[in-house]
Design a protein around this motif. Structure first.
Motif, PDB file in Angstrom:
ATOM      1  N   PRO A  76      17.433  51.499  47.336  1.00  0.00           N
ATOM      2  CA  PRO A  76      16.187  51.044  47.967  1.00  0.00           C
ATOM      3  C   PRO A  76      15.437  50.055  47.089  1.00  0.00           C
ATOM      4  N   LEU A  77      14.774  49.080  47.717  1.00  0.00           N
ATOM      5  CA  LEU A  77      13.941  48.143  46.980  1.00  0.00           C
ATOM      6  C   LEU A  77      12.602  48.799  46.669  1.00  0.00           C
ATOM      7  N   GLN A  78      12.151  48.655  45.440  1.00  0.00           N
ATOM      8  CA  GLN A  78      10.978  49.388  44.981  1.00  0.00           C
ATOM      9  C   GLN A  78       9.694  48.927  45.669  1.00  0.00           C
ATOM     10  N   PHE A  79       9.554  47.629  45.902  1.00  0.00           N
ATOM     11  CA  PHE A  79       8.296  47.111  46.419  1.00  0.00           C
ATOM     12  C   PHE A  79       8.408  46.611  47.858  1.00  0.00           C
ATOM     13  N   ASN A  80       9.449  47.024  48.543  1.00  0.00           N
ATOM     14  CA  ASN A  80       9.618  46.595  49.934  1.00  0.00           C
ATOM     15  C   ASN A  80      10.194  47.768  50.718  1.00  0.00           C
ATOM     16  N   ARG A  81       9.327  48.601  51.246  1.00  0.00           N
ATOM     17  CA  ARG A  81       9.752  49.844  51.875  1.00  0.00           C
ATOM     18  C   ARG A  81      10.644  49.578  53.081  1.00  0.00           C
ATOM     19  N   GLY A  82      11.686  50.373  53.178  1.00  0.00           N
ATOM     20  CA  GLY A  82      12.610  50.254  54.295  1.00  0.00           C
ATOM     21  C   GLY A  82      13.738  49.274  54.067  1.00  0.00           C
ATOM     22  N   PHE A  83      13.677  48.480  52.999  1.00  0.00           N
ATOM     23  CA  PHE A  83      14.738  47.510  52.695  1.00  0.00           C
ATOM     24  C   PHE A  83      15.604  48.026  51.552  1.00  0.00           C
ATOM     25  N   TYR A  84      16.882  47.648  51.620  1.00  0.00           N
ATOM     26  CA  TYR A  84      17.846  48.139  50.646  1.00  0.00           C
ATOM     27  C   TYR A  84      18.687  46.986  50.112  1.00  0.00           C
ATOM     28  N   GLN A  85      18.998  47.090  48.834  1.00  0.00           N
ATOM     29  CA  GLN A  85      19.907  46.127  48.209  1.00  0.00           C
ATOM     30  C   GLN A  85      21.316  46.685  48.239  1.00  0.00           C
ATOM     31  N   ILE A  86      22.234  45.909  48.801  1.00  0.00           N
ATOM     32  CA  ILE A  86      23.637  46.311  48.913  1.00  0.00           C
ATOM     33  C   ILE A  86      24.469  45.419  48.002  1.00  0.00           C
ATOM     34  N   VAL A  87      25.136  46.029  47.054  1.00  0.00           N
ATOM     35  CA  VAL A  87      26.014  45.304  46.133  1.00  0.00           C
ATOM     36  C   VAL A  87      27.453  45.612  46.520  1.00  0.00           C
ATOM     37  N   VAL A  88      28.205  44.578  46.834  1.00  0.00           N
ATOM     38  CA  VAL A  88      29.596  44.720  47.266  1.00  0.00           C
ATOM     39  C   VAL A  88      30.493  44.079  46.218  1.00  0.00           C
ATOM     40  N   ARG A  89      31.443  44.847  45.724  1.00  0.00           N
ATOM     41  CA  ARG A  89      32.401  44.339  44.736  1.00  0.00           C
ATOM     42  C   ARG A  89      33.797  44.380  45.341  1.00  0.00           C
ATOM     43  N   PHE A  90      34.445  43.216  45.398  1.00  0.00           N
ATOM     44  CA  PHE A  90      35.783  43.091  45.968  1.00  0.00           C
ATOM     45  C   PHE A  90      36.813  42.995  44.839  1.00  0.00           C
ATOM     46  N   PHE A  91      37.859  43.803  44.936  1.00  0.00           N
ATOM     47  CA  PHE A  91      38.993  43.725  44.009  1.00  0.00           C
ATOM     48  C   PHE A  91      40.150  43.056  44.757  1.00  0.00           C
ATOM     49  N   VAL A  92      40.566  41.889  44.275  1.00  0.00           N
ATOM     50  CA  VAL A  92      41.508  41.035  44.997  1.00  0.00           C
ATOM     51  C   VAL A  92      42.820  40.932  44.226  1.00  0.00           C
ATOM     52  N   GLU A  93      43.913  41.206  44.916  1.00  0.00           N
ATOM     53  CA  GLU A  93      45.249  41.029  44.336  1.00  0.00           C
ATOM     54  C   GLU A  93      45.729  39.602  44.586  1.00  0.00           C
ATOM     55  N   LEU A  94      46.281  38.971  43.558  1.00  0.00           N
ATOM     56  CA  LEU A  94      46.779  37.602  43.643  1.00  0.00           C
ATOM     57  C   LEU A  94      48.274  37.583  43.371  1.00  0.00           C
ATOM     58  N   CYS A  95      48.986  36.796  44.147  1.00  0.00           N
ATOM     59  CA  CYS A  95      50.401  36.541  43.888  1.00  0.00           C
ATOM     60  C   CYS A  95      50.500  35.159  43.244  1.00  0.00           C
ATOM     61  N   VAL A  96      50.833  35.123  41.959  1.00  0.00           N
ATOM     62  CA  VAL A  96      50.778  33.889  41.160  1.00  0.00           C
ATOM     63  C   VAL A  96      52.191  33.416  40.847  1.00  0.00           C
ATOM     64  N   GLU A  97      52.401  32.117  41.029  1.00  0.00           N
ATOM     65  CA  GLU A  97      53.659  31.487  40.615  1.00  0.00           C
ATOM     66  C   GLU A  97      53.357  30.478  39.519  1.00  0.00           C
ATOM     67  N   ALA A  98      54.002  30.615  38.390  1.00  0.00           N
ATOM     68  CA  ALA A  98      53.761  29.747  37.239  1.00  0.00           C
ATOM     69  C   ALA A  98      55.020  28.972  36.893  1.00  0.00           C
ATOM     70  N   CYS A  99      54.828  27.679  36.558  1.00  0.00           N
ATOM     71  CA  CYS A  99      55.936  26.832  36.108  1.00  0.00           C
ATOM     72  C   CYS A  99      56.058  26.977  34.598  1.00  0.00           C
ATOM     73  N   VAL A 100      57.210  27.423  34.139  1.00  0.00           N
ATOM     74  CA  VAL A 100      57.398  27.687  32.708  1.00  0.00           C
ATOM     75  C   VAL A 100      58.323  26.660  32.051  1.00  0.00           C
ATOM     76  N   GLY A 101      58.565  25.537  32.722  1.00  0.00           N
ATOM     77  CA  GLY A 101      59.366  24.470  32.137  1.00  0.00           C
ATOM     78  C   GLY A 101      60.797  24.455  32.619  1.00  0.00           C
ATOM     79  N   MET A 102      61.424  23.292  32.487  1.00  0.00           N
ATOM     80  CA  MET A 102      62.823  23.096  32.876  1.00  0.00           C
ATOM     81  C   MET A 102      63.037  23.413  34.353  1.00  0.00           C
TER      82      MET A 102
END
Length: 283
Positions: A76-102
């Motif tokens: 809840p927000l301290q100075f704004n009754r009835g309002f709420y702060q929502i913090v969303v954290r996303f964990f994202v998986e990445l498929c990475v292709e790297a060029c290692v030479g030759m």
């Protein structure tokens, strides 16, 4: 095969079917918003295998990104009754292709974390809510064994987020850690289950650092349980029969499928830009 029918198909047109007024319990959406977020230069966390590849890679590209898990907090927000702060954290998986030479490349999995904050109206509630539960956490067994009839739930509203997998906008390798970092956490804050999913424990920083830019489309809403009176109608037993597929001929089954015309008709710009009903922007 019997023709598929539904005896309740036209029940709304017959007022005589409504027998009584009943109360239902459901969640009411008090506030919602939509957003289109661009997270630039997000630090990518690597496993030991990924670190060895990046340290000798000349270029990289991301094949795809997928949301593995989302963590949300509501305060809840301290100075704004009835309002709420929502913090969303996303964990994202990445498929990475790297060029290692030759002309050789190697593919590995990594993870990155992004976080966004919104403020929504969630009203106020001063009641204690108890719901029956077969297993009581205090007793470690059935609630009836030690006299408990229910457990108390939080008085905070419920936050719900709908999001599609992010769009990869770019990636880069940099040796300057200070210039590029859109970080909301460190390696130690990534849950072990996510680390195990991508192949092991995350490795500390090396000589080179991998950064990615991602685009997110999301809808966030805030809900509270409430009760409504509705007109209840007579329950209808469906007339549709549960029929198994006839025979094992795959071509016969394929012949019954409708031709996917829409897949061959790319949508125009006007169709893509149609509004879906969410006008409010997150802030």
């Amino acid at each position: 095969m019997a023709e598929n029918k539904n005896a309740c198909q036209n029940f709304t047109s017959n007022a005589n079917l409504c027998k009584e007024t009943v109360c239902i319990d459901c969640n009411r959406v008090l506030d919602s918003c939509r957003d289109k977020d661009c997270f630039e230069d997000v630090k990518v966390f690597l496993t030991r295998f990924g670190r060895e590849i990046i340290d000798r890679a000349s270029s990289v590209r991301i094949h795809g990104a997928k949301i593995l898990w989302t963590n949300m907090s509501v305060q809840p927000l301290q100075f704004n009754r009835g309002f709420y702060q929502i913090v969303v954290r996303f964990f994202v998986e990445l498929c990475v292709e790297a060029c290692v030479g030759m002309g050789k490349s190697q593919t590995f999995e990594a993870v990155c974390v992004v976080e966004k904050t919104v403020v929504l109206y969630g009203s106020e509630g001063n009641v204690s809510i108890y719901k029956s539960n077969a297993i009581d956490p205090l007793c470690g067994g059935h609630s009836s064994e030690c006299g408990f009839t229910g457990h108390k739930s939080s008085n905070l509203p419920t936050a719900v987020v709908e999001v599609i997998d992010p769009v990869v906008l770019g990636c880069k390798i940099s040796e300057d850690k200070g210039r590029h970092c859109c970080c909301c956490c460190c390696e130690s804050e990534v849950p072990d289950s996510i680390c195990n999913h991508i192949g092991g424990e995350l490795c500390p920083d090396g000589e080179k650092h991998l950064y990615v830019s991602l685009g997110f489309f999301s809808v966030i809403r805030i809900e509270r349980p409430t009760q409504y009176l509705i007109q209840a109608c007579e329950y209808c037993v469906p007339e549709k029969e549960c029929v198994l597929s006839e025979g094992d001929d795959p071509c016969a089954l394929f012949a019954k499928m409708s031709f996917p015309t829409h897949e061959f008709c790319p949508p125009g710009l006007k169709t893509l830009s149609c509004d879906c009903g969410y006008e409010k922007k997150c802030y």
